[in-house]
Design an enzyme around this catalytic site. Structure first.
Site, PDB file in Angstrom:
ATOM      1  N   GLY A   1       5.681  -6.570   0.587  1.00 55.90           N
ATOM      2  CA  GLY A   1       4.913  -6.015  -0.520  1.00 55.90           C
ATOM      3  C   GLY A   1       5.004  -6.795  -1.816  1.00 55.90           C
ATOM      4  O   GLY A   1       4.058  -6.798  -2.607  1.00 55.90           O
TER       5      GLY A   1
ATOM      6  N   LYS B   1       8.503   5.017  -9.298  1.00 60.20           N
ATOM      7  CA  LYS B   1       8.225   6.463  -9.294  1.00 60.20           C
ATOM      8  C   LYS B   1       9.473   7.170  -9.800  1.00 60.20           C
ATOM      9  O   LYS B   1      10.373   7.468  -9.004  1.00 60.20           O
ATOM     10  CB  LYS B   1       7.954   6.936  -7.869  1.00 60.20           C
ATOM     11  CG  LYS B   1       6.715   6.363  -7.214  1.00 60.20           C
ATOM     12  CD  LYS B   1       6.597   6.976  -5.820  1.00 60.20           C
ATOM     13  CE  LYS B   1       5.563   6.310  -4.976  1.00 60.20           C
ATOM     14  NZ  LYS B   1       5.605   6.770  -3.576  1.00 60.20           N
TER      15      LYS B   1
ATOM     16  N   PHE C   1       1.895   8.873  -2.665  1.00 62.74           N
ATOM     17  CA  PHE C   1       1.862   7.686  -1.813  1.00 62.74           C
ATOM     18  C   PHE C   1       0.693   6.804  -2.232  1.00 62.74           C
ATOM     19  O   PHE C   1      -0.464   7.189  -2.131  1.00 62.74           O
ATOM     20  CB  PHE C   1       1.751   8.060  -0.330  1.00 62.74           C
ATOM     21  CG  PHE C   1       1.924   6.881   0.572  1.00 62.74           C
ATOM     22  CD1 PHE C   1       3.190   6.373   0.839  1.00 62.74           C
ATOM     23  CD2 PHE C   1       0.816   6.246   1.120  1.00 62.74           C
ATOM     24  CE1 PHE C   1       3.355   5.253   1.649  1.00 62.74           C
ATOM     25  CE2 PHE C   1       0.970   5.129   1.937  1.00 62.74           C
ATOM     26  CZ  PHE C   1       2.243   4.638   2.200  1.00 62.74           C
ATOM     27  N   VAL C   2       1.027   5.618  -2.727  1.00 59.20           N
ATOM     28  CA  VAL C   2       0.002   4.733  -3.282  1.00 59.20           C
ATOM     29  C   VAL C   2      -0.209   3.508  -2.393  1.00 59.20           C
ATOM     30  O   VAL C   2       0.685   3.117  -1.639  1.00 59.20           O
ATOM     31  CB  VAL C   2       0.370   4.279  -4.714  1.00 59.20           C
ATOM     32  CG1 VAL C   2       0.326   5.447  -5.687  1.00 59.20           C
ATOM     33  CG2 VAL C   2       1.735   3.600  -4.754  1.00 59.20           C
TER      34      VAL C   2
ATOM     35  N   GLU D   1      10.371  -6.676  -6.850  1.00 59.21           N
ATOM     36  CA  GLU D   1       9.955  -5.612  -5.923  1.00 59.21           C
ATOM     37  C   GLU D   1       8.524  -5.204  -6.232  1.00 59.21           C
ATOM     38  O   GLU D   1       8.044  -5.369  -7.354  1.00 59.21           O
ATOM     39  CB  GLU D   1      10.860  -4.377  -6.111  1.00 59.21           C
ATOM     40  CG  GLU D   1      11.979  -4.268  -5.098  1.00 59.21           C
ATOM     41  CD  GLU D   1      11.509  -3.749  -3.735  1.00 59.21           C
ATOM     42  OE1 GLU D   1      10.306  -3.863  -3.410  1.00 59.21           O
ATOM     43  OE2 GLU D   1      12.354  -3.246  -2.996  1.00 59.21           O
ATOM     44  N   ASP D   2       7.849  -4.639  -5.231  1.00 51.68           N
ATOM     45  CA  ASP D   2       6.538  -4.056  -5.472  1.00 51.68           C
ATOM     46  C   ASP D   2       6.697  -2.667  -6.081  1.00 51.68           C
ATOM     47  O   ASP D   2       6.123  -2.354  -7.109  1.00 51.68           O
ATOM     48  CB  ASP D   2       5.714  -4.003  -4.172  1.00 51.68           C
ATOM     49  CG  ASP D   2       6.501  -3.447  -2.985  1.00 51.68           C
ATOM     50  OD1 ASP D   2       7.687  -3.075  -3.143  1.00 51.68           O
ATOM     51  OD2 ASP D   2       5.930  -3.377  -1.884  1.00 51.68           O
TER      52      ASP D   2
ATOM     53  N   ASP E   1       0.971  -1.130   1.401  1.00 47.87           N
ATOM     54  CA  ASP E   1       0.078  -0.860   2.529  1.00 47.87           C
ATOM     55  C   ASP E   1       0.240   0.551   3.058  1.00 47.87           C
ATOM     56  O   ASP E   1       1.190   1.251   2.736  1.00 47.87           O
ATOM     57  CB  ASP E   1       0.386  -1.839   3.672  1.00 47.87           C
ATOM     58  CG  ASP E   1       1.702  -1.488   4.375  1.00 47.87           C
ATOM     59  OD1 ASP E   1       2.709  -1.256   3.677  1.00 47.87           O
ATOM     60  OD2 ASP E   1       1.715  -1.422   5.618  1.00 47.87           O
TER      61      ASP E   1
ATOM     62  N   ASP F   1      10.845   3.551  -5.156  1.00 49.11           N
ATOM     63  CA  ASP F   1      10.543   4.950  -4.857  1.00 49.11           C
ATOM     64  C   ASP F   1      11.863   5.714  -4.971  1.00 49.11           C
ATOM     65  O   ASP F   1      12.268   6.102  -6.056  1.00 49.11           O
ATOM     66  CB  ASP F   1       9.932   4.977  -3.448  1.00 49.11           C
ATOM     67  CG  ASP F   1       9.480   6.350  -3.001  1.00 49.11           C
ATOM     68  OD1 ASP F   1       9.466   7.269  -3.812  1.00 49.11           O
ATOM     69  OD2 ASP F   1       9.124   6.501  -1.814  1.00 49.11           O
TER      70      ASP F   1
HETATM   71  P1  5GP Z   1      12.653   3.098  -1.686  1.00 47.48           P
HETATM   72  O1  5GP Z   1      13.766   2.516  -0.864  1.00 47.48           O
HETATM   73  O2  5GP Z   1      12.757   2.823  -3.147  1.00 47.48           O
HETATM   74  O3  5GP Z   1      12.456   4.557  -1.394  1.00 47.48           O
HETATM   75  O4  5GP Z   1      11.309   2.470  -1.151  1.00 47.48           O
HETATM   76  C1  5GP Z   1      11.011   1.145  -1.312  1.00 47.48           C
HETATM   77  C2  5GP Z   1       9.981   0.684  -0.312  1.00 47.48           C
HETATM   78  O5  5GP Z   1       9.260   1.767   0.299  1.00 47.48           O
HETATM   79  C3  5GP Z   1       8.944  -0.147  -1.020  1.00 47.48           C
HETATM   80  O6  5GP Z   1       9.324  -1.497  -1.089  1.00 47.48           O
HETATM   81  C4  5GP Z   1       7.704   0.097  -0.176  1.00 47.48           C
HETATM   82  O7  5GP Z   1       7.680  -0.800   0.900  1.00 47.48           O
HETATM   83  C5  5GP Z   1       7.880   1.497   0.352  1.00 47.48           C
HETATM   84  N1  5GP Z   1       7.164   2.501  -0.498  1.00 47.48           N
HETATM   85  C6  5GP Z   1       7.713   3.379  -1.352  1.00 47.48           C
HETATM   86  N2  5GP Z   1       6.774   4.132  -1.968  1.00 47.48           N
HETATM   87  C7  5GP Z   1       5.591   3.722  -1.455  1.00 47.48           C
HETATM   88  C8  5GP Z   1       4.218   4.112  -1.693  1.00 47.48           C
HETATM   89  O8  5GP Z   1       3.876   4.988  -2.495  1.00 47.48           O
HETATM   90  N3  5GP Z   1       3.282   3.434  -0.979  1.00 47.48           N
HETATM   91  C9  5GP Z   1       3.579   2.451  -0.088  1.00 47.48           C
HETATM   92  N4  5GP Z   1       2.558   1.864   0.540  1.00 47.48           N
HETATM   93  N5  5GP Z   1       4.847   2.059   0.170  1.00 47.48           N
HETATM   94  C10 5GP Z   1       5.838   2.684  -0.517  1.00 47.48           C
END
Ligand code: 5GP
Length: 184
Positions: free
Chosen positions: A48, A135, A156-157, A103-104, A163, A107
């Site tokens: 991402g 977020k 969820f974006v 990072e993209d 993706d 979450d």
């Molecule tokens: P975390 O570990 O912070 O919960 O999640 C990080 C990863 O989850 C991101 O790098 C991404 O790949 C995926 N992710 C988290 N939120 C979203 C979202 O809203 N949309 C999408 N497409 N991927 C997400």
């Protein structure tokens, strides 16, 4: 791909491609200032962050290098499994270097805290984080993030690298995926 091409799959448009580009340009100017005269290594989290890192790096005036890691995440679903694995490691030795993890999206923060702990153990000179999106309402770990593009709602974006089941990554903007798409 433009928002207009997938408008029917989105319940809301959060950011246009131009808005994201402008913000990445601002972040690049700050990164340039902060890392002046330093050996900067941008560490992108595949897949991402490809878009964020490529856009950021091209806006930087100072020299930098790039490397990539891949961490297992959601698969085809829309919620995190919470189980993480390093799928691809860095090519470079990062001891004594200034690392900026790109990072993209952040979450829950679980992916990032896993990665930071892993990289800290390798003795970098410094370690900071830049993310295009965050977020705040979903945070489950306290991760210090120095550079944030946009704080967004806990939905969820898709788009700008993000993706759903491999789709929408190349959308220039960012939108909330209509639940009808993943409930199909
Ligand atoms: P975390 O570990 O912070 O919960 O999640 C990080 C990863 O989850 C991101 O790098 C991404 O790949 C995926 N992710 C988290 N939120 C979203 C979202 O809203 N949309 C999408 N497409 N991927 C997400």
């Amino acid at each position: 791909m433009e928002i207009a091409d997938v408008r029917g799959d989105l319940s809301q448009v959060l950011l246009t491609g131009d808005e994201i580009q402008r913000r990445i340009g601002q972040l690049a100017a700050t990164v340039d200032q902060d890392y002046q005269g330093k050996d900067l290594l941008l560490v992108g989290v595949l897949n991402g962050a490809v878009w964020t890192l490529a856009d950021l790096a091209r806006e930087l005036r100072n020299d930098c290098q790039m490397d990539w890691v891949a961490i297992s995440s959601y698969g085809a679903g829309v919620t995190s499994s919470g189980v993480l694995r390093l799928l691809k490691d860095l090519s470079a030795d990062v001891a004594g270097r200034h690392l900026l993890v790109v990072e993209d999206i952040i979450d829950t923060g679980l992916t990032l805290s896993y990665l930071i702990e892993n990289l800290r153990g390798r003795g970098p000179a410094s370690l900071e984080v830049l993310t295009a999106f965050r977020k705040p309402a979903a945070a489950r770990c306290d991760v210090a993030v120095k550079y944030v593009g946009f704080d967004i709602p806990n939905d969820f974006v898709v788009g700008y690298g993000l993706d759903y089941a491999g789709r929408y990554r190349h959308l220039r903007g960012l939108g909330v995926l209509d639940p009808a798409v993943y409930n199909r």
